[in-house]
Motif scaffolding. Structure first.
Motif, PDB file in Angstrom:
ATOM      1  N   GLY A 128     118.416 -40.070 128.662  1.00  0.00           N
ATOM      2  CA  GLY A 128     119.549 -40.985 128.749  1.00  0.00           C
ATOM      3  C   GLY A 128     120.616 -40.493 129.698  1.00  0.00           C
ATOM      4  N   GLU A 150     119.456 -40.237 124.037  1.00  0.00           N
ATOM      5  CA  GLU A 150     118.425 -41.170 123.563  1.00  0.00           C
ATOM      6  C   GLU A 150     117.686 -40.681 122.322  1.00  0.00           C
ATOM      7  OE1 GLU A 150     117.726 -44.173 124.598  1.00  0.00           O
ATOM      8  OE2 GLU A 150     119.240 -44.196 126.178  1.00  0.00           O
ATOM      9  N   LYS A 172     112.636 -38.785 121.947  1.00  0.00           N
ATOM     10  CA  LYS A 172     112.481 -39.006 123.387  1.00  0.00           C
ATOM     11  C   LYS A 172     112.754 -37.718 124.168  1.00  0.00           C
ATOM     12  CE  LYS A 172     113.306 -43.966 123.750  1.00  0.00           C
ATOM     13  NZ  LYS A 172     114.088 -45.037 124.420  1.00  0.00           N
TER      14      LYS A 172
END
Length: 280
Positions: free
Chosen positions: A237, A152, A156
């Motif tokens: 992610g 991601e 993040k």
């Protein structure tokens, strides 16, 4: 015949600014102490690395994550849990360090100085936070070597590491309270680990909570530790995003922040009060 009076400790000057300066001085003292005992840092790095290797290669092929038992999927699922476990296990070291200072009389010497009472504990927890950040850095490198990846983006991912450090900082205040409540560093180490095992294992760190019995899943989903693990998986992610209807699992980033800040406020207040009573 004049009465003999006990000398009073000097009053700390200044306000919040003085408290911050005192905390930084104590933190520097503890960091210098850590560099002079490098085996503490080395052993602190070895343990999480062992967890990564053992869980990744011993259990990786037997865990069902998202309908697959692919070891590569489990490694990505696992790492957020290992990161969170690593920062929380620093609690035992924080408690033992404070208990050792109390046992050796170092706290009595601090009392004779015109410094903020809370600075002794704040400085110790800040030093532990620096050591935890170093451990996380090394652990992230090892995780990349065994196949973990960020999907991601870097911002993040940095946010996820920030949540991990905040959780670790919050839990060190629990360790501080334990260290002030026992008589020896050995008792602080044992007391700091006993409650950590159910907190870290009754969670979504190593297995998908949907595979637990309903009552146990409810506990795991509302566990502050689980909220941070879930938030990190979302920000990294990684696989394992829960379909649980529990609010902390649906709003994991906010839940992680709220839980961590709440733990800091509650346990810092209790620790400083305990410290003042112990040194009165």
């Amino acid at each position: 015949m004049s009465a003999v009076t006990q000398p009073l400790a000097p009053r700390p000057a200044g306000g919040p600014a003085q408290s911050v300066r005192d905390s930084l001085v104590v933190a520097k003292r503890n960091l210098i102490r850590m560099t002079r005992i490098p085996e503490v840092v080395i052993f602190g790095l070895i343990q999480p690395i062992m967890f990564v290797v053992l869980f990744s290669y011993v259990f990786g092929g037997s865990m069902n994550i998202g309908g697959t038992t692919d070891p590569a999927v489990y490694r990505e699922f696992l790492m957020a849990g290992i990161f969170a476990q690593t920062v929380t296990f620093a609690t035992a070291g924080a408690g033992a360090g404070i208990a050792d200072d109390m046992h050796k009389g170092l706290i009595d010497r601090f009392r004779s100085l015109p410094m903020s009472r809370g600075a002794v504990l704040t400085g110790r927890t800040l030093a532990d936070l620096v050591q935890t950040a170093l451990t996380l850095l090394v652990l992230a490198i090892v995780a990349l070597l065994v196949g973990w990846r960020i999907h991601e983006g870097l911002p993040k991912a940095l946010g996820a590491f920030g949540l991990l450090l905040l959780l670790g900082y919050a839990f060190t205040w629990i360790g501080a309270l334990i260290g002030l409540s026992v008589r020896t560093p050995e008792a602080a180490t044992s007391g700091g680990l006993v409650w950590l095992f159910p907190v870290t294992f009754i969670s979504n760190a190593f297995v998908d909570s949907s595979q637990m019995t309903p009552w146990l899943r409810h506990i795991a989903d509302w566990n502050p530790f689980s909220a941070t693990v879930q938030a990190c998986r979302e920000l990294f992610g990684n696989p394992g995003v829960s379909d649980s209807p529990a609010w902390p699992m649906q709003h994991a980033v906010w839940a992680s922040l709220i839980w961590s800040v709440l733990i800091v406020v509650v346990f810092r207040t209790l620790s400083v009060r305990k410290y003042r009573n112990a040194t009165a």
